[in-house]
Design a protein around this motif. Structure first.
Motif, PDB file in Angstrom:
ATOM      1  N   ILE A  57     -31.195  10.485 -47.187  1.00  0.00           N
ATOM      2  CA  ILE A  57     -30.803  11.617 -46.346  1.00  0.00           C
ATOM      3  C   ILE A  57     -31.154  11.384 -44.889  1.00  0.00           C
ATOM      4  CG2 ILE A  57     -31.493  13.999 -45.822  1.00  0.00           C
ATOM      5  CD1 ILE A  57     -31.233  14.622 -48.771  1.00  0.00           C
ATOM      6  N   GLN A  58     -32.338  10.830 -44.659  1.00  0.00           N
ATOM      7  CA  GLN A  58     -32.811  10.638 -43.297  1.00  0.00           C
ATOM      8  C   GLN A  58     -33.500   9.283 -43.222  1.00  0.00           C
ATOM      9  OE1 GLN A  58     -35.556  13.722 -42.072  1.00  0.00           O
ATOM     10  NE2 GLN A  58     -34.840  13.690 -39.966  1.00  0.00           N
ATOM     11  N   GLN A  59     -32.974   8.413 -42.347  1.00  0.00           N
ATOM     12  CA  GLN A  59     -33.504   7.054 -42.335  1.00  0.00           C
ATOM     13  C   GLN A  59     -35.001   7.049 -42.041  1.00  0.00           C
ATOM     14  OE1 GLN A  59     -31.087   4.488 -39.919  1.00  0.00           O
ATOM     15  NE2 GLN A  59     -30.840   3.128 -41.685  1.00  0.00           N
ATOM     16  N   PRO A  61     -37.527   9.680 -42.377  1.00  0.00           N
ATOM     17  CA  PRO A  61     -37.697  11.077 -42.797  1.00  0.00           C
ATOM     18  C   PRO A  61     -38.745  11.812 -41.958  1.00  0.00           C
ATOM     19  CG  PRO A  61     -37.665   9.616 -44.692  1.00  0.00           C
ATOM     20  CD  PRO A  61     -37.761   8.743 -43.481  1.00  0.00           C
TER      21      PRO A  61
ATOM     22  N   LYS B  20     -26.169  17.170 -48.158  1.00  0.00           N
ATOM     23  CA  LYS B  20     -25.646  16.899 -46.811  1.00  0.00           C
ATOM     24  C   LYS B  20     -24.502  17.860 -46.462  1.00  0.00           C
ATOM     25  CE  LYS B  20     -26.856  11.982 -46.557  1.00  0.00           C
ATOM     26  NZ  LYS B  20     -26.343  10.586 -46.663  1.00  0.00           N
ATOM     27  N   GLU B  87     -31.505  15.614 -39.577  1.00  0.00           N
ATOM     28  CA  GLU B  87     -30.729  14.388 -39.394  1.00  0.00           C
ATOM     29  C   GLU B  87     -29.453  14.631 -38.588  1.00  0.00           C
ATOM     30  OE1 GLU B  87     -31.576  11.420 -40.011  1.00  0.00           O
ATOM     31  OE2 GLU B  87     -29.749  10.228 -40.070  1.00  0.00           O
TER      32      GLU B  87
END
Lengths: 406, 406
Positions: A57-59, A61, B20, B87
């Motif tokens: 989801i988030q590189q 986080p 997402k 993100e």
């Protein structure tokens, strides 16, 4: 009536069956009339699964949310272990770190414990219950969930033992204690009954990955008697305490080694004040950790400078050093990643001369060339060709009679 | 600036990709300048996975520990959704139920909300952040984690909307609103723009499983405007509010049905005071819920008594009733589990006579025999042979012109 803190890691609670086995072990201790606090990690694989979801989801986080996420791993285990205990008739009560409460600073993913309130745990212990606490986690002043960093469950266990003034903190793991050296290299390696905190710190940082180094520091600081033993077999494990008169009087306690390092040398550096920081500054800036450092002054007013880094950082460190070499007008860079560091560790060497000499003679007798030496109060480390690892460890193990109980 | 509470169920957050997509939807609303609180369930399958682990360990899991366990499901989702929002550049902050704090009683696995502190949420909203709250969970006075029972995330959303005096509570689900009847039975079924709380309660309890009935009660009680809409498609969904002048003036709003019931009749019961409790007492003692109840007095001073139960309880209820029949000296027990209950629901029927008659005539015209009737203020239910379900629903849908917007 004694009070013990038990800690079981992810492998020990990695399945429903293993959780049941842990419950049996805990019940047995509880049945003897002692008060038991159990600290558990997430089931093996769970923390990595959660981090995987986060990275999808988030590189990078968000650290607060990552703590919110991964702390669920231990929360699952405490609930399941409490159920397993209840199921076999052993009253139990689980706590998250926040419920205890384990107060930390707000450094998410690497928080430090500030304070532990022992009142809720005491109340449940006094009701005759086993207290099951989620390792690795706490809360900050704002009630945000924090984690102590990976492996932090050991730290939780030691911190709870200190707060509760426990008689002993027992770390159950997949090895049955601390050995004189790695039994896979020297089959004659012997389990130590006791070892000092200082020795354990040197052993741990050198690659005997039995305990998280931070928990050992913590145990030493708060004088918590720490025992490492196996979840899967019977036995007393190894007790880690302060040096005392009953201590084994061996000169050295163990031989550690590290295959993960590489050696870099820059020669012919014009010797001026500040040269060390000019060499190591760019390395530090690149976030590369340096282990051993040796500097010799040559006769021609130049100096040779050698240090070791993790092999993963070898190529980056080499490139950085070659740039520095050109800038400083030094002679050349030599690099070697086929090395191993071998260390002998023991509080005994403080009061005995000749230990270093025995080490060097033993290696020389086997025709092993020493490439680098560094020493501390209770440790002597040498760097040799990687191919000599087994030979060197076995020769030293025999030379210091580590296969014989003291 | 409006304040909205969004709620996304397990299917809507069932994978990284769906989380997402939810984040995109939330960001869009947030970008319009409104304040957004998002309540989420556990990722679909997760709650069942956790309960499965618990049952592998304890057949009847300890309720407190079960809450400790399953509450991790929503905690994982809030962290992942907050990351997904961050993100894409939408500032977000997650809360567990305890962090909010949502105070409940101590009835583990079926707790009731007592109080909600809106201050921490307000503070984050005022910082321009989307607030992400774990559904389904709270804490009791002793800081034990509680859960509101399955599907309780809807209740959390409504309760937060009430506490925050939100402009609307939007429940995102896998259907795009409330329909006049099940479109799988009547393809001409039409989505309702609006429906009253009372109608929704009757529809929900009769098997239109769009919303948890408790959350609708809650919304009605605190006058929270509730909207049901789809996570996966665009559209306004259905708004559930108090009856007002803008309300569609249809006589009935929808047709609900329930295939899960079975009918039991005991005939020739000597008619004495207390006979109903003598018949239903043993059923209640066996923990069997009764839905419709009809009693007729026959001429020979005996009475016939009919009621419906869930089909899962049919055999047990029948056995119990046969025992009661012998004890009371009643004539006989007849039982039928090939029935269906069909209900027409609408606040309009309060002020219009003849609705019941239209219903009965419509069914008669199709040759459908009515086996049981029961009525309330805004609902008329009939029991008919199961084989007539589709025919009856379509005939009634046409008779009340439900395919045409009012």
């Amino acid at each position: 009536m004694a009070l013990y803190v038990f800690k079981f890691g992810g492998t020990s609670v990695g399945s429903v069956e293993r959780i049941k086995a842990v419950a049996e072990k805990v019940k047995k201790a509880h049945d003897q009339g002692d008060q038991i606090v159990v600290v558990v990690s997430a089931m093996s694989g769970e923390t990595n699964r959660l981090i995987g979801l986060a990275k999808d989801i988030q590189q990078q986080p968000n650290a607060r949310e990552l703590d919110m996420l991964v702390s669920t791993g231990e929360q699952v285990t405490v609930a399941l272990l409490a159920m397993a205990l209840e199921e076999i008739g052993c009253p139990a009560f689980s706590f998250t770190g926040g419920q205890v409460k384990i107060l930390t600073d707000s450094s998410h993913t690497k928080a430090r414990i500030r304070d532990i309130d022992d009142s809720r745990m005491r109340a449940k212990l006094n009701q005759g219950k086993v207290v099951v606490v989620a390792g690795f986690q706490g809360v900050d002043e704002e009630d945000n969930i924090t984690t102590l960093g990976r492996g932090g469950s050991d730290t939780t266990a030691v911190a709870l033992a200190a707060a509760l003034k426990a008689d002993e903190c027992l770390i159950y793991t997949d090895v049955d204690g601390v050995y004189t050296t790695d039994p896979r290299v020297e089959p004659k390696a012997r389990r130590l009954e006791r070892i000092t905190f200082e020795e354990m710190l040197e052993m741990a940082s050198l690659g005997s990955k039995v305990l998280q180094i931070r928990s050992v520091e913590f145990a030493g600081k708060y004088n918590v008697a720490l025992r490492v033993l196996s979840s899967f077999t019977e036995g007393n494990g190894t007790l880690i305490t302060y040096e005392d008169t009953q201590m084994e009087s061996a000169l050295i306690s163990g031989i550690a080694f590290n295959r993960d390092e590489a050696k870099l040398t820059i020669t012919g550096v014009p010797d001026k004040p500040g040269v060390a920081s000019k060499i190591l500054g760019p390395i530090a800036d690149a976030n590369i950790e340096v282990d051993m450092i040796v500097q010799n002054i040559a006769e021609d007013e130049t100096t040779d400078f050698t240090f070791t880094v993790h092999r993963n950082d070898f190529q980056r460190a080499k490139a950085s050093l070659e740039k520095t070499c050109a800038e400083l007008g030094a002679k050349k860079v030599t690099a070697d990643d086929n090395i191993v560091k071998i260390s002998i560790v023991g509080v005994g060497m403080r009061s005995h001369a000749g230990i270093a000499n025995t080490m060097f003679q033993t290696l020389a007798a086997e025709g092993i060339n020493i490439k680098m030496i560094s020493t501390s109060e209770i440790k002597i480390s040498v760097v040799v060709d990687e191919k000599y690892l087994e030979l060197a460890v076995r020769a030293l193990h025999a030379a210091f009679k580590l296969d014989q109980a003291a």
